[in-house]
Design a protein around this motif. Structure first.
Motif, PDB file in Angstrom:
ATOM      1  N   MET A 242       0.824  -1.202   0.000  1.00 47.07           N
ATOM      2  CA  MET A 242       0.000   0.000   0.000  1.00 47.07           C
ATOM      3  C   MET A 242       0.860   1.255   0.000  1.00 47.07           C
ATOM      4  SD  MET A 242      -2.822   1.536  -0.131  1.00 47.07           S
ATOM      5  CE  MET A 242      -4.002   0.203   0.070  1.00 47.07           C
ATOM      6  N   LYS A 243       1.971   1.231   0.759  1.00 45.29           N
ATOM      7  CA  LYS A 243       2.843   2.402   0.754  1.00 45.29           C
ATOM      8  C   LYS A 243       3.360   2.689  -0.642  1.00 45.29           C
ATOM      9  CE  LYS A 243       4.613   2.632   5.498  1.00 45.29           C
ATOM     10  NZ  LYS A 243       5.816   2.665   6.317  1.00 45.29           N
ATOM     11  N   LEU A 244       3.718   1.625  -1.374  1.00 42.89           N
ATOM     12  CA  LEU A 244       4.240   1.833  -2.725  1.00 42.89           C
ATOM     13  C   LEU A 244       3.172   2.469  -3.601  1.00 42.89           C
ATOM     14  CD1 LEU A 244       6.382   1.533  -4.876  1.00 42.89           C
ATOM     15  CD2 LEU A 244       5.584  -0.800  -5.272  1.00 42.89           C
ATOM     16  N   LEU A 245       1.918   2.009  -3.480  1.00 40.94           N
ATOM     17  CA  LEU A 245       0.845   2.591  -4.279  1.00 40.94           C
ATOM     18  C   LEU A 245       0.640   4.048  -3.941  1.00 40.94           C
ATOM     19  CD1 LEU A 245      -1.829  -0.242  -4.267  1.00 40.94           C
ATOM     20  CD2 LEU A 245      -0.298   0.410  -6.123  1.00 40.94           C
ATOM     21  N   LEU A 246       0.763   4.364  -2.646  1.00 45.96           N
ATOM     22  CA  LEU A 246       0.588   5.759  -2.264  1.00 45.96           C
ATOM     23  C   LEU A 246       1.717   6.623  -2.775  1.00 45.96           C
ATOM     24  CD1 LEU A 246      -0.696   5.222   1.370  1.00 45.96           C
ATOM     25  CD2 LEU A 246      -1.971   6.248  -0.500  1.00 45.96           C
ATOM     26  N   VAL A 247       2.933   6.089  -2.759  1.00 48.64           N
ATOM     27  CA  VAL A 247       4.059   6.843  -3.297  1.00 48.64           C
ATOM     28  C   VAL A 247       3.885   7.049  -4.788  1.00 48.64           C
ATOM     29  CG1 VAL A 247       6.528   6.826  -3.729  1.00 48.64           C
ATOM     30  CG2 VAL A 247       5.671   6.172  -1.512  1.00 48.64           C
ATOM     31  N   LEU A 248       3.308   6.054  -5.486  1.00 48.53           N
ATOM     32  CA  LEU A 248       3.073   6.212  -6.920  1.00 48.53           C
ATOM     33  C   LEU A 248       2.121   7.358  -7.202  1.00 48.53           C
ATOM     34  CD1 LEU A 248       2.782   2.507  -8.108  1.00 48.53           C
ATOM     35  CD2 LEU A 248       4.651   4.108  -8.536  1.00 48.53           C
TER      36      LEU A 248
ATOM     37  N   PRO B  28      -4.631  11.437   6.237  1.00 49.17           N
ATOM     38  CA  PRO B  28      -6.066  11.153   6.381  1.00 49.17           C
ATOM     39  C   PRO B  28      -6.697  10.839   5.025  1.00 49.17           C
ATOM     40  CG  PRO B  28      -5.446  13.161   7.550  1.00 49.17           C
ATOM     41  CD  PRO B  28      -4.266  12.773   6.716  1.00 49.17           C
ATOM     42  N   VAL B  29      -7.695   9.994   5.047  1.00 47.85           N
ATOM     43  CA  VAL B  29      -8.383   9.605   3.820  1.00 47.85           C
ATOM     44  C   VAL B  29      -9.611  10.482   3.617  1.00 47.85           C
ATOM     45  CG1 VAL B  29      -9.687   7.749   2.706  1.00 47.85           C
ATOM     46  CG2 VAL B  29      -7.554   7.242   3.901  1.00 47.85           C
ATOM     47  N   SER B  30      -9.756  10.990   2.389  1.00 40.52           N
ATOM     48  CA  SER B  30     -10.921  11.790   2.022  1.00 40.52           C
ATOM     49  C   SER B  30     -11.852  10.953   1.152  1.00 40.52           C
ATOM     50  CB  SER B  30     -10.496  13.038   1.257  1.00 40.52           C
ATOM     51  OG  SER B  30      -9.680  13.873   2.063  1.00 40.52           O
ATOM     52  N   ALA B  31     -13.141  11.142   1.338  1.00 38.55           N
ATOM     53  CA  ALA B  31     -14.109  10.397   0.545  1.00 38.55           C
ATOM     54  C   ALA B  31     -14.236  10.949  -0.866  1.00 38.55           C
ATOM     55  CB  ALA B  31     -15.471  10.421   1.231  1.00 38.55           C
ATOM     56  N   ALA B  32     -13.874  12.223  -1.032  1.00 34.64           N
ATOM     57  CA  ALA B  32     -13.997  12.860  -2.339  1.00 34.64           C
ATOM     58  C   ALA B  32     -13.014  14.015  -2.413  1.00 34.64           C
ATOM     59  CB  ALA B  32     -15.417  13.360  -2.560  1.00 34.64           C
TER      60      ALA B  32
ATOM     61  N   PRO C 139     -10.564   5.792  -8.060  1.00 35.38           N
ATOM     62  CA  PRO C 139     -11.647   6.115  -9.001  1.00 35.38           C
ATOM     63  C   PRO C 139     -12.903   6.634  -8.314  1.00 35.38           C
ATOM     64  CG  PRO C 139     -11.441   3.744  -8.735  1.00 35.38           C
ATOM     65  CD  PRO C 139     -10.249   4.357  -8.052  1.00 35.38           C
ATOM     66  N   HIS C 140     -13.086   6.267  -7.050  1.00 38.62           N
ATOM     67  CA  HIS C 140     -14.302   6.667  -6.334  1.00 38.62           C
ATOM     68  C   HIS C 140     -13.974   7.468  -5.076  1.00 38.62           C
ATOM     69  CE1 HIS C 140     -16.255   3.952  -9.068  1.00 38.62           C
ATOM     70  NE2 HIS C 140     -15.550   2.929  -8.613  1.00 38.62           N
ATOM     71  N   GLY C 141     -12.808   8.134  -5.066  1.00 38.94           N
ATOM     72  CA  GLY C 141     -12.403   8.858  -3.867  1.00 38.94           C
ATOM     73  C   GLY C 141     -11.654   7.957  -2.907  1.00 38.94           C
ATOM     74  N   ASN C 142     -11.808   8.230  -1.614  1.00 38.93           N
ATOM     75  CA  ASN C 142     -11.165   7.435  -0.568  1.00 38.93           C
ATOM     76  C   ASN C 142      -9.649   7.394  -0.730  1.00 38.93           C
ATOM     77  OD1 ASN C 142     -13.653   6.685   0.683  1.00 38.93           O
ATOM     78  ND2 ASN C 142     -13.950   5.188  -0.952  1.00 38.93           N
ATOM     79  N   GLY C 143      -9.043   8.568  -0.707  1.00 37.51           N
ATOM     80  CA  GLY C 143      -7.586   8.693  -0.765  1.00 37.51           C
ATOM     81  C   GLY C 143      -7.155   9.990  -0.123  1.00 37.51           C
ATOM     82  N   PRO C 144      -5.857  10.228  -0.040  1.00 38.37           N
ATOM     83  CA  PRO C 144      -5.375  11.514   0.471  1.00 38.37           C
ATOM     84  C   PRO C 144      -5.941  12.663  -0.353  1.00 38.37           C
ATOM     85  CG  PRO C 144      -3.568   9.938   0.222  1.00 38.37           C
ATOM     86  CD  PRO C 144      -4.762   9.338  -0.451  1.00 38.37           C
TER      87      PRO C 144
ATOM     88  N   GLN D 252      -7.098  15.592  -5.677  1.00 37.15           N
ATOM     89  CA  GLN D 252      -7.031  16.876  -6.387  1.00 37.15           C
ATOM     90  C   GLN D 252      -6.087  16.824  -7.584  1.00 37.15           C
ATOM     91  OE1 GLN D 252      -6.156  19.055  -2.674  1.00 37.15           O
ATOM     92  NE2 GLN D 252      -7.728  20.495  -3.339  1.00 37.15           N
ATOM     93  N   LEU D 253      -5.207  15.837  -7.618  1.00 40.08           N
ATOM     94  CA  LEU D 253      -4.243  15.729  -8.708  1.00 40.08           C
ATOM     95  C   LEU D 253      -4.567  14.553  -9.633  1.00 40.08           C
ATOM     96  CD1 LEU D 253      -0.947  16.658  -6.841  1.00 40.08           C
ATOM     97  CD2 LEU D 253      -2.465  18.108  -8.192  1.00 40.08           C
ATOM     98  N   LYS D 254      -5.819  14.148  -9.623  1.00 44.86           N
ATOM     99  CA  LYS D 254      -6.280  13.208 -10.637  1.00 44.86           C
ATOM    100  C   LYS D 254      -6.426  13.938 -11.966  1.00 44.86           C
ATOM    101  CE  LYS D 254      -9.715  10.490  -9.390  1.00 44.86           C
ATOM    102  NZ  LYS D 254     -10.986  10.005  -8.789  1.00 44.86           N
ATOM    103  N   ARG D 255      -6.352  13.206 -13.037  1.00 46.19           N
ATOM    104  CA  ARG D 255      -6.522  13.815 -14.361  1.00 46.19           C
ATOM    105  C   ARG D 255      -7.885  14.483 -14.479  1.00 46.19           C
ATOM    106  NH1 ARG D 255      -9.073  12.137 -18.741  1.00 46.19           N
ATOM    107  NH2 ARG D 255      -9.414  10.089 -17.818  1.00 46.19           N
TER     108      ARG D 255
END
Length: 325
Positions: free
Chosen positions: A1-7, A309-313, A170-175, A180-183
């Motif tokens: 999971m850490k690697l995915l977050l760093v990506l 912290p994880v944001s829903a959107a 794709p559905h939120g739930n991330g930093p 905000q830096l999604k395409r």
């Protein structure tokens, strides 16, 4: 999971059309009053004594996601500029930039104003990764800052969102910053709305084909006048810099940045000697410790993002972003 977050750390994908006007504010409408307490803004900015009253461009360093200025710049850039007596400032962003990038931009606005107020010349904003787009957001929505800035240098800046962030969240739930830096992020659309560059500022956007986070190569490029979009490999085909080293230890990126802030206009690779391609490590970075320094940088970024912290959107855009508030 850490690697995915760093990506998700400041990677970029296909650009959003910069010609979009959409519902966004006119480019010259005065920016809003800063919402962050002034004491917090003041505490975040540090400048060298040489910045006070300087006639040279004061370099303002804006770090990327997950790192403080000291972790990003003290073992390389600060040492290099100290050796030649060049003035500089840095700004620490809240929570090491894993929260709302709009809030980080307010810190950059204050830092630009402060650096300009204490010096006699204009400012050179140097942003690594997320720091390259948070500073551009500041210039977009606080137009008074533009007259204070001579150069904007993006070191693998996140200018147009991230395909990897779209895939991971794709559905939120991330930093917050990752959403905000999604395409497809509204933040990205707002940052690039109406125009990506502004008259009077020279823009240098540096990229590398070996960037493991900013993909595909070249999506850091800005559209508009006064821009030099430079791939390191176009200057030195054998350059091996990646996303981290382009902003922290690469000799060519350092030389192009210094060229930009010491000449009129953006960086011009033709000004550099051919010998630059034989140099691996920038002045200031210690060849004997650079591997450990880079590892410490990456660990800090990884740990900070993993604990975010994880944001829903995606955080909602602030009212000042829109034409109708």
């Amino acid at each position: 999971m850490k690697l995915l977050l760093v990506l998700a750390l400041l990677c970029v994908s296909a650009p959003v059309a910069s010609a979009s006007t959409g519902p966004y504010a006119p480019v010259n409408r005065p920016g809003p009053r800063l919402s962050v307490p002034i004491a917090d803004l003041q505490a975040a900015v540090k400048c060298t004594p040489s910045a006070h009253g300087s006639h040279r461009e004061v370099a303002l360093f804006v770090p990327g996601t997950g790192v403080a200025p000291a972790e990003s710049f003290s073992w390389n850039w600060f040492r290099a500029l100290d050796r030649i007596g060049h003035p500089y400032c840095s700004v620490a962003l809240p929570g090491k930039s894993v929260g709302d990038v709009q809030v980080s931009a307010e810190y950059v606005v204050h830092a630009i104003r402060h650096a300009r107020a204490i010096s006699r010349g204009k400012i050179a904003v140097i942003g690594h990764s997320q720091g390259g787009v948070s500073s551009r957001f500041a210039l977009r929505f606080w137009p008074d800052t533009r007259a204070m800035v001579a150069d904007h240098i993006g070191l693998a800046a996140v200018n147009h969102g991230s395909d990897q962030n779209d895939a991971l969240y794709p559905h939120g739930n991330g930093p917050a910053f990752a959403l905000q830096l999604k395409r497809t992020a509204k933040f990205v659309e707002a940052a690039n709305s109406r125009r990506e560059t502004f008259p009077g500022i020279s823009y240098t956007s540096l990229s590398t084909v070996h960037d493991q986070f900013v993909t595909p190569a070249g999506t850091t490029d800005l559209r508009g006048p006064g821009v030099a979009n430079i791939s390191l490999q176009d200057v030195c085909p054998g350059n091996t810099s990646d996303h981290i080293t382009i902003g922290t230890s690469d000799a060519l990126a350092h030389s192009l940045t210094m060229n930009a802030i010491t000449r009129r206009g953006p960086a011009d690779p033709a000004d550099l000697p051919a010998s630059i391609c034989a140099q691996d490590t920038m002045p200031g970075a210690d060849p004997d410790t650079v591997t450990a320094d880079l590892a410490a940088f990456l660990k800090s970024a990884t740990d900070t993002i993993a604990a975010a912290p994880v944001s829903a959107a995606e955080p909602a855009l602030k009212p000042y972003v829109f034409a109708r508030r």
